[in-house]
Design a protein around this motif. Structure first.
Motif, PDB file in Angstrom:
ATOM      1  N   GLU A 123      40.111  33.212  35.485  1.00 29.95           N
ATOM      2  CA  GLU A 123      39.651  32.550  36.698  1.00 29.95           C
ATOM      3  C   GLU A 123      38.262  33.070  37.026  1.00 29.95           C
ATOM      4  OE1 GLU A 123      42.343  31.369  40.092  1.00 29.95           O
ATOM      5  OE2 GLU A 123      41.252  33.042  41.005  1.00 29.95           O
ATOM      6  N   THR A 150      39.684  27.716  37.064  1.00 25.94           N
ATOM      7  CA  THR A 150      40.823  28.408  36.459  1.00 25.94           C
ATOM      8  C   THR A 150      41.145  27.739  35.135  1.00 25.94           C
ATOM      9  OG1 THR A 150      41.667  28.867  38.676  1.00 25.94           O
ATOM     10  CG2 THR A 150      43.189  29.194  36.824  1.00 25.94           C
ATOM     11  N   PHE A 171      41.700  23.934  36.221  1.00 29.62           N
ATOM     12  CA  PHE A 171      41.860  23.745  37.667  1.00 29.62           C
ATOM     13  C   PHE A 171      40.537  24.084  38.325  1.00 29.62           C
ATOM     14  CE2 PHE A 171      45.874  24.994  35.846  1.00 29.62           C
ATOM     15  CZ  PHE A 171      46.803  24.102  36.391  1.00 29.62           C
ATOM     16  N   ASN A 214      39.345  24.900  42.171  1.00 34.48           N
ATOM     17  CA  ASN A 214      39.861  25.166  43.512  1.00 34.48           C
ATOM     18  C   ASN A 214      41.348  24.816  43.597  1.00 34.48           C
ATOM     19  OD1 ASN A 214      37.326  26.006  44.337  1.00 34.48           O
ATOM     20  ND2 ASN A 214      36.715  23.948  44.995  1.00 34.48           N
ATOM     21  N   LYS A 215      42.073  25.272  42.541  1.00 32.78           N
ATOM     22  CA  LYS A 215      43.525  25.142  42.434  1.00 32.78           C
ATOM     23  C   LYS A 215      43.995  23.710  42.198  1.00 32.78           C
ATOM     24  CE  LYS A 215      43.704  29.526  43.275  1.00 32.78           C
ATOM     25  NZ  LYS A 215      43.926  30.465  42.162  1.00 32.78           N
ATOM     26  N   LYS A 216      43.093  22.769  41.945  1.00 30.75           N
ATOM     27  CA  LYS A 216      43.470  21.382  41.685  1.00 30.75           C
ATOM     28  C   LYS A 216      43.255  21.093  40.199  1.00 30.75           C
ATOM     29  CE  LYS A 216      42.224  19.732  46.305  1.00 30.75           C
ATOM     30  NZ  LYS A 216      41.374  18.798  47.070  1.00 30.75           N
ATOM     31  N   PRO A 217      44.267  20.502  39.544  1.00 23.88           N
ATOM     32  CA  PRO A 217      44.121  20.231  38.108  1.00 23.88           C
ATOM     33  C   PRO A 217      43.025  19.185  37.836  1.00 23.88           C
ATOM     34  CG  PRO A 217      46.120  19.206  38.953  1.00 23.88           C
ATOM     35  CD  PRO A 217      45.583  20.044  40.081  1.00 23.88           C
ATOM     36  N   VAL A 218      42.234  19.460  36.849  1.00 23.97           N
ATOM     37  CA  VAL A 218      41.156  18.544  36.437  1.00 23.97           C
ATOM     38  C   VAL A 218      41.076  18.555  34.912  1.00 23.97           C
ATOM     39  CG1 VAL A 218      39.775  18.825  38.542  1.00 23.97           C
ATOM     40  CG2 VAL A 218      39.442  20.406  36.612  1.00 23.97           C
TER      41      VAL A 218
END
Length: 1087
Positions: free
Chosen positions: A124, A137, A150, A152-156
């Motif tokens: 991270e 991440t 990820f 900001n903790k959102k999967p991309v």
């Protein structure tokens, strides 16, 4: 551990130094996962630039269980012993920012970076942004070798991560920004072009690299357009030239076509002329038929009186027939007698004619005989005159005998000369056979040498290219230069090649041997510096070691199974042998057999040799400095690769000398052959002259006898012709007498015939009447027949007119009911059936008669037949090429317009790219030169290109000089030492530091190859440069530092510890450690 600036090992929070405990071995159980890893690591304060790294977190990554790193905004120095995990942080930065695993130089699969025994790892990275930090991440799945991203903790997706990283100008694949440990050496290997591209991306404005790429694309397109224009221009020129070559054929083709068109017009007009002729003939026949019809009518009217007369005569005929029947016998007899008399008269006439012809023949024969006698006498007179002019031939025989003797002598000399020529030719054939044999032997030697050179080319291409250069430039060297040792060594026995190859290093096997230091420097300057070839060169000792005797006689060693020293196993030039004896002591290294290996312990103890060889092993013996014991090590021999091919150079030199001798003999034989052939040619000419003289004398000798024989023969012929005489007067008298007698008989027969004719008057009258009647009837029938024929001819001509009209219409492509167009009409004749037609007006300039048309047709066909060898496809290709030339001209014009547009675009983009780039390179050069000057060295950075228009060849050239006695040399992987390359790399990166627009830079263990002086200088420059205001973040990884180095308050020092007594991560609390340290410090004075 160094204590910077006199500080203690306890970190001072005001100094912004950080201490990191991490990367114990996998056997230490003290590493535990920490649910809140950031609680023990305080965040550094300070001005971070956009995209700087605020936090690095790792979980199950390489040897880390769990760890979090909080770097500072300026210089971050990560210190730790080798193997503690410093480079793991660098790997985490690279992989966490979407870098490729292969770029690290450790592994090509991301799954290999997860700690052994774990199925998943996490990296991270938190990046500073004024609008809010960006947390990236990356979860790594070992089983699938796959990553999950990820933000900001959102999967991309990975692509979005790469876009976000690129937006912050982070380039982990750029060695000018991110230099991992395994890539430090590759920076110096960067080509000038690659270094320029990396510099543009690293510190240039965002549009600079884009402009460069556009320029390269524009230039590539410009080259394509230039090539296309050139090719099209050349192709157009070739097509125009080809059409010019075929233009005359095309003109001849069209001229022939004009003749053929005229022939076609003539053939089209001919039916119309035939039709007109037949129509006129038809009109004439019609007029004649009408006239004959009128004549028949008149004849029929005039035949009425004749008919009455015929009837009257018919009545008389019947009366006469009665009388004729009564006298039929008498008439028959009289007729027969008349016929007999008439036949006799005719026979008499024929006999008279035969007599006259016989007389004429005899007269002609007599005239011919007299003429032949006259001609023969004239010939005899001519021969007698010639005989009188012939010289006396009695004195010619001595001349003939002398010429015969000369001729015999010349023939003997000629035979001798031809024999010598045959001998010389045999000698030449034998020498040529020997020459071919020797040449074949030399070729076989050369083939063996080529095999050695092929092996060299396949394994060491640079050395092979240097050999070729040396062979072409030997005149540049003052003393002897030997080719690579592997080419000059010639094994006496191939099976011993393994000993030599295992004893001499591969670097020396491919090394050139020089006798002069000056020659070697010239060679290396040309080959290494100019041609960039990686080659080795050595200098042979000034004093030759080639013949140096071994310290021990071989006879002493034969009892141990040794059969030779290494030096005696091969031949080599004296400089090579001297170098090998000096460097490898080949005259002191014995070679043994399997027997030696069986007695190896005894050999080692008794001989005290430093190196020995057995059948399959090499033994190296050393004496301990402390215990004086002999320590031996043995290795198996490798299979020979290069020296298995044996070339006997001495024998080859002998063959070359033998070939020269054969060539010399061949030249001598050839010269002798030329001389003998000239002599033989001269003898042949003399032989021919003597034969001609002898022939003339013999002809003169026999000429008188021939003339006398001819005269005698002609006189005999005259006598025969004079004997065969004829009396023409007597013959004429006899013929005249016979003719008179025949005429008397003929007159008597005519008298008898007249009497018989008088008795047949009645018959004559009857015949005359019948003849008159038959004549009248015949005339009538004839005129009637003529009328019928004329009428039939009229019908035939009418039909022919119709057929010709139909044919003429077909030729002119007119239908039966279609009128002839006015423009093709010259006259409007009337056809008997009432229809009108006309020949085309296109025929008005053509002849109007069949004879003239046929003559013109013949002439035009002859002219057309003269145009032979014309191919219609040539005309088609000519026309097609004319169209293609026109199209190609237009296309070339468009290409040139497009090329001008591209050149205009290049000019504009070049101005926007090159000027800022020159300014940027000048700034880099200024800082780079200053850094080197501060180290009492010299360095330059410049923009280098061979051709200003080749934008893909632009590059940044780094030139450095570390000693005052040398010149500036370009930074390459081969010319400078490892420490010099590290210093140059570090100073170049420092020169980029203040100009850099990238948010951070990573340099891993670049100081390992530096000496202490350069390391201290470079460290001072790094601290001074990286700790300035408004500079980007800097990561400097090193396993060790010198003592008493200068430090800055803006630095952040991150210590990486490792060992069995490390605290667990959840027990690490820096603030508690600091409080404890202060309490200890406060209590110490009271104690």
């Amino acid at each position: 551990m160094a204590t910077p600036s006199g500080k203690t090992m306890i970190p001072n929070p005001q100094a912004s130094k950080r201490t990191l405990s991490s990367e114990a071995s996998s056997e230490v159980p003290s590493k535990r996962k920490n649910s809140n890893p950031t609680s023990t690591l305080p965040r550094p304060s300070g001005p971070f630039v956009e995209g700087s790294i605020v936090r690095i977190a790792m979980e199950n990554f390489l040897t880390y269980d769990i760890c979090e790193v909080s770097p500072g905004p300026h210089l971050n120095m990560i210190i730790g012993a080798n193997g503690t995990g410093k480079s793991s942080i660098v790997c985490a930065i690279c992989l966490g920012l979407a870098g490729k695993p292969a770029f690290m130089g450790r592994a090509d699969k991301v799954g290999f970076f997860v700690k052994r025994g774990c199925s998943k790892g996490v990296v991270e990275i938190e990046l500073f942004r004024t609008s809010g930090n960006l947390i990236i991440t990356r979860e790594i799945d070992v089983i699938k070798n796959q990553s999950f991203w990820f933000i900001n903790k959102k999967p991309v997706s990975q692509k979005i991560v790469e876009e976000q990283v690129a937006a912050l100008n982070i380039q982990v694949g750029n060695l000018c920004q991110f230099l991992p440990q395994d890539k430090v050496g590759e920076f110096a290997k960067l080509s000038k072009i690659e270094l320029l591209e990396a510099t543009e991306k690293s510190i240039g404005p965002p549009e600079m690299h884009r402009y460069h790429c556009e320029l390269k694309n524009f230039r590539e397109r410009e080259k394509q357009l230039e090539t296309s224009c050139k090719e099209k221009s050349e192709y157009l020129e070739k097509m125009v030239q080809r059409n010019e070559r075929y233009k005359q054929d095309v003109e001849r083709f069209y001229e022939r076509k004009r003749h053929l068109d005229l022939i076609e017009m003539l053939e089209a007009k001919r039916p119309w002329v035939e039709y007109e002729n037949v129509r006129q003939e038809y009109e004439g026949v019609k007029l004649v038929r009408d006239r004959v019809k009128e004549e028949v009518r008149k004849l029929k009217e005039g035949q009425v009186p004749m008919t009455r007369r015929i009837e009257e005569i018919e009545r008389q005929r019947r009366t006469l027939e009665t009388r004729i029947k009564e006298k039929a016998t008498d008439i028959k007899e009289a007729s027969q007698k008349c016929k007999q008399r008439q036949d006799l008269i005719e026979r008499k006439d024929r006999y008279i004619k035969e007599l006259q012809q016989a007389l004429t023949v005899k007269q002609n024969e007599e005239q011919d005989r007299q003429k032949r006698i006259s001609n023969t006498r004239k010939m005899i007179e001519d021969l007698q005159n010639e005989l009188r002019t012939v010289e006396n031939c009695e004195n010619l025989q001595p001349q003939i005998d002398a010429i015969t003797n000369d001729l015999r002598r010349v023939q003997e000399e000629k035979g001798s000369c031809e024999g010598e020529i045959i001998d010389k030719q045999r000698e030449k054939e034998m020498l040529e056979k020997q020459k071919r044999s020797v040449g074949d032997h030399i070729i076989r030697f050369d083939n063996l040498m080529n095999q050695k050179e092929d092996k060299l080319r396949q394994r060491y291409r640079d050395t092979y290219d240097a050999v070729l250069w040396l062979r072409n430039n030997r005149d540049r060297f003052k003393q002897r230069v030997c080719e690579p040792i592997m080419l000059t060594i010639n094994m006496k026995d191939n099976k011993n090649a393994k000993y030599v190859e295992n004893h001499i290093s591969s670097n020396d096997l491919r090394a050139f041997v020089f006798e002069s230091q000056e020659d070697m420097e010239i060679f290396l300057r040309e080959v290494r510096d100019n041609k960039k070839l990686r080659v080795n060169a050595v200098i042979a000792p000034k004093i030759s070691y080639a013949d140096k005797a071994p310290s021990r006689s071989l006879n002493e060693l034969k009892q141990y199974g040794f059969f030779s020293y290494l030096r005696e196993l091969f031949d080599a030039p004296d400089p090579v042998m001297s170098y090998l004896c000096c460097q490898y002591h080949i005259h002191e290294v014995p070679v043994g057999t399997e027997r030696t290996r069986e007695r190896i312990e005894r050999v080692i103890q008794e001989t005290r040799l430093k190196q020995i060889y057995t059948a399959e092993e090499k033994y190296v013996l050393k004496t301990s400095f402390y215990s004086n014991k002999v320590i031996s090590s043995n290795t198996s021999l490798k299979v020979a690769q290069f020296l298995t091919v044996t070339v006997d150079l001495e024998q080859r030199r002998h063959l070359e000398e033998q070939l020269k001798e054969i060539n010399r003999k061949l030249e001598a034989v050839e010269s002798g052959l030329v001389t003998l052939r000239d002599t033989n040619k001269h003898l042949e000419l003399k032989d021919n002259e003597l034969r001609l003289k002898k022939k003339e004398l013999l002809e003169r000798k026999t000429k008188k006898r021939q003339l006398e024989q001819k005269i005698s023969s002609k006189l005999g012929s005259i006598r025969l012709m004079e004997q065969d005489t004829c009396n023409l007067e007597e013959e004429e008298r006899k013929a005249s007498t016979k003719i008179k007698e025949i005429n008397v008989q003929k007159a008597k027969l005519v008298t008898e015939l007249t009497g018989l004719v008088k008795n047949t008057t009645v018959i004559s009258e009857k015949n005359k009447l019948e003849a008159d009647y038959m004549s009248s009837s015949s005339q009538l029938r004839l005129i009637e027949q003529q009328f019928i024929e004329l009428d039939e001819n009229r019908q035939r001509l009418l039909q022919k007119c119709k057929e010709l009209m139909k044919r003429a219409r077909q030729v002119c492509n007119l239908s039966a009911d279609q009128a002839v167009p006015q423009e093709f009409q010259t006259q409007v004749p009337t056809i008997p059936n009432g229809h009108n037609s006309s020949p085309p007006m296109a025929f008005q300039d053509l002849p109007n008669t069949l004879d003239e048309i046929d003559a013109l047709l013949t002439e035009e066909r002859s002219r057309a037949s003269c145009f032979t060898g014309l191919n219609p496809t040539v005309v088609e290709e000519y026309s097609r090429r004319e169209i293609e030339i026109q199209q190609l001209t237009e296309e070339l014009k468009g290409k040139k317009v497009e090329l001008d547009e591209y050149r205009e675009n290049i000019s504009q983009v070049k101005e926007r790219w090159l000027n800022p780039l020159k300014e940027l390179v000048e700034k880099i050069n200024e800082k780079f030169s200053n850094f080197f000057s501060s180290m009492q060295c010299a360095g330059e950075v410049d923009l280098h290109t061979e051709n200003e228009e080749d934008y893909d060849k632009y590059g940044i050239r780094i030139r450095v000089k570390f000693r005052s006695s040398t010149q500036l040399h370009e930074l390459t992987p081969h010319h400078q030492s490892g420490g010099e390359r590290s210093v140059s790399t570090m100073l170049y990166l420092m020169a980029l530091q203040e100009l850099n627009r990238c948010p951070f830079r990573v340099v891993d263990e670049i100081n390992q190859g530096m000496d202490p002086i350069n390391e201290r200088r470079v460290f001072e420059m790094v601290v001074n440069t990286a700790c300035k205001e408004n500079t980007s973040q800097y990561f400097f990884i090193t396993p060790k530092l010198l003592q008493n180095l200068p430090y800055s308050e803006k630095m952040t020092v991150l210590f990486v510890y490792n060992g069995p007594h490390m605290l667990e991560p959840n027990r690490w609390n820096l603030k508690a450690f600091q409080r404890r340290r202060r309490r200890i410090t406060f209590t110490q004075p009271s104690q």
